[in-house]
Design an enzyme around this catalytic site. Structure first.
Site: not given
Ligand code: FCB
Length: 492
Positions: A216, A399
Site C-alpha cells: 500500500e 488483504e
C-alpha cells in the site's frame, strides 16, 4: 485543502462529517438528489450451492512485521519510523507500541503449527528492513536474516508458500532522517535491501515464494505524509506525492533486481484499491478520486504512465503542485516503474462515494474501522475493472477483512464469517466471469497492532490475548478452515 495534522485514517474520513450527514450515513438512507444507490445492485444473488474455486486456488492469511513481531529491540534490530512515531505522545491510541505485537518473533513455531492446522496454502508476512539493515543501508545484520530464514524454512517444511512483502511501512529511521521516501535516494536503498532479501529467502519450485515489493504505497504516502496520521506523521501533499513516486521507483528497481538475481517465484506490488461511486452530481470529482486512489498507482506500474487528473487543484485530486511532481520524474523512471511484474496484489476493504466537492462520503455500512465501507459487490466490480483496464496480469487478493465490533477479545465473530463468505462469493463470481484471480488472503491471521489504533482494533481470525499471548481460533477461523478444506464457499 485544510491542514490535516495528526489525523488517522478514521479521522480523515470523519472530516467530511457535514457531508456525510448530508449524504445519509448508510446505503439504506436515500441520498436526496443522488442516484438512490450509486453502487447499482446487479440483482446478483449467491447460489444455494457452495461456490467452488479452481483447483490450485491459493488460500492464505496475512500479517506484517511491525504489527505482529514484537521484540523490537533484540538481535540487532534498528529503529523504524514506527518506533519513533509510537514514542510521540498522542500519535497512537493509549500510547501503544509494536511491543509485544503478537510476539511472533518469539512464538513463531507455534504460529506455524496454527497455520498448518488451518490448512493455509500460503502465508503473507513482511520482512522488517531494520532487522536486515539496522541503518537502512550498508551492513547486513545476520541475526535478522537468520530469523527470517528459519521462518521461511518452517513454512516450506509445512507446505505453506511464503508470500513475502519487502516493505510494509517500517522504514529504518536513519533513512527517514535522510529525507525518507520523499527523497529519491530511498528508492535506491530499497533496491539494495530487496536484493539482500531475495538472496537470503529465495526458494525453489512450487513453494518458492510470491514476492510483494511494497504494501500500500498510497497509505504510507497519504496517511503518513499528508494526513499525518501514520508514521512519519507529516502533513504536506507535495511530500506525499514525492513519496508515491519514489516508492514506485523503488518498486521498479526491486523488480529489476529480482530478475537480475534470477530469484525463483513471482513478484508484484500490493495496492489498496477502492471502487469509487459518484453521488450528488459527483461524476467529475469521482474520476479524480479514482485517479488519486487507484490509477496513479495502477497506470504507473502496469501502463508506464501517470494519469493527469490525480494531482492538482480540482475537487478530488491530491492538492499537490503538479509541476513539482513532474520535476521529480527523471527520464526512464516510468519505464523502470513499469518493469513487467508477474502478478498484481489487490487489497480490498470496501468502497467510497464521492460528491461534487470531491469529498469521500459514506454510501455503505461501516465497521469499527470507520474508513471502511463494506460492499462485497465492490470487489466484483473492482476485479472486473482490472481485467478490462489492465488485462493479462494475474491477480491475487492479499488483504481483505474487518475488525471486531469492539476492542474486547472475542472468538464469537459471526459478522466476520458473513463478511468473508460474501467476499469469497464475489471472488468466485469474478473467476466464473473470466477474471484471472488466483489467491485470497484474509487480513489478518492474528489480532495485532493496528497502527494508530494500537490494540483497540482486532482484525484477526485468531484471537490474541495480549497479556498472555494465548491464541484462540475465532468462529471465522473455523469457517475459513472449512472453506480451505472444501476449496469452496458455502451458502449462508
Ligand atoms: C491495511 C494495512 C494493514 C492493516 C489493514 C487493516 O491498510 O495494509 O497493515 O492495517 O489495513
Amino acid at each position: 485543502m485544510p491542514d490535516r495534522p495528526q489525523l488517522d485514517r478514521r479521522a480523515f474520513l470523519g472530516l467530511g462529517g457535514a457531508t456525510l450527514a448530508a449524504a445519509g450515513l448508510a446505503a439504506c438512507s436515500p441520498v436526496p438528489g443522488a442516484t438512490p444507490n450509486p453502487t447499482s445492485p446487479t440483482g446478483w444473488v449467491p447460489p444455494v450451492e457452495p461456490m467452488a474455486f479452481p483447483a490450485g486456488y491459493t488460500w492464505g492469511a496475512a500479517t506484517s512485521a511491525f504489527q505482529v513481531e514484537g521484540s523490537t529491540t533484540v538481535d540487532g534490530r534498528g529503529q523504524s519510523i514506527w518506533d519513533v512515531f509510537c514514542a510521540q505522545p498522542g500519535r497512537v491510541q493509549r500510547g501503544a507500541t509494536g511491543d509485544p505485537g503478537a510476539d511472533v518473533y518469539r512464538l513463531w513455531e507455534g504460529d506455524l503449527e496454527l497455520m498448518s492446522g488451518l490448512g493455509l496454502d500460503a502465508y503473507r508476512f513482511s520482512v522488517s528492513w531494520p532487522r536486515i539493515q539496522p541503518e537502512g543501508s550498508g551492513a547486513v545484520n545476520q541475526k535478522g536474516v537468520d530469523w527470517y530464514r528459519r521462518f521461511v524454512d518452517g513454512l516450506r517444511e509445512r507446505g505453506i508458500r511464503p508470500g513475502i512483502t519487502l516493505f510494509h511501512w517500517d522504514l529504518p529511521q536513519t533513512l527517514q532522517d535522510a529525507g525518507g521516501w520523499p527523497a529519491r535516494d530511498t528508492a535506491a536503498r530499497f533496491a539494495d535491501y530487496a536484493e539482500i532479501v531475495f538472496d537470503a529467502l529465495g526458494g525453489d519450485g512450487e513453494l518458492a515464494a510470491d514476492w510483494f515489493t511494497l504494501n500500500e504505497p498510497k497509505t504510507l504516502a497519504y496517511v503518513g505524509h499528508w494526513y499525518g496520521g501514520h508514521a512519519p506523521g507529516l502533513s504536506d501533499p507535495d511530500l506525499a506525492v514525492a513519496a508515491v513516486h519514489h516508492q514506485l521507483l523503488g518498486h521498479g528497481l526491486a523488480v529489476e533486481r529480482f530478475r537480475a538475481a534470477g530469484t525463483p517465484g513471482r513478484i508484484g506490488i500490493a495496492l489498496n484499491l477502492i471502487p469509487v461511486y459518484p453521488v450528488l452530481g459527483g461524476e467529475k470529482s469521482a474520476e479524480r478520486v479514482d485517479a488519486a486512489e487507484n490509477r496513479l498507482f495502477l497506470d504507473a506500474v502496469l501502463l508506464g504512465s501517470y494519469p493527469d487528473d490525480a494531482i492538482g487543484a480540482g475537487p478530488g485530486s491530491v492538492p499537490a503542485d503538479p509541476e513539482k511532481f513532474l520535476d521529480l520524474i527523471h527520464d526512464g523512471d516510468l519505464e523502470t516503474i513499469s518493469t513487467p511484474c508477474d502478478l498484481l496484489a489487490v487489497q480490498y476493504y470496501g468502497v467510497t462515494g464521492v460528491n461534487s466537492a470531491g469529498d469521500q462520503v459514506r454510501i455503505h455500512e461501516t465497521t469499527n474501522a470507520t474508513w471502511q465501507q463494506v460492499w462485497p459487490e465492490g470487489l466484483y466490480d473492482l476485479l472486473r475493472r482490472l481485467k478490462d483496464d489492465y488485462p493479462r496480469i494475474p491477480l491475487v487478493i492479499t488483504e481483505n477483512g474487518m475488525p471486531d465490533e469492539s476492542a474486547q477479545l472475542t472468538v464469537d465473530d459471526p459478522y466476520r464469517v458473513e463478511f468473508l463468505r460474501a467476499h469469497f462469493q464475489q471472488a468466485a463470481r469474478a473467476i466464473a466471469d473470466g477474471v484471472p484471480l488466483e489467491a485470497h488472503y484474509v487480513w489478518s491471521l492474528l489480532d495485532n497492532f493496528e497502527w494508530a489504533e494500537g490494540y483497540q482494533q482486532r482484525w484477526g481470525i485468531v484471537a490474541v490475548d495480549f497479556d498472555t499471548q494465548e491464541r484462540t481460533l475465532k468462529k471465522s477461523a473455523e469457517f475459513f478452515r472449512e472453506v480451505i478444506a472444501a476449496n469452496a464457499v458455502p451458502a449462508a
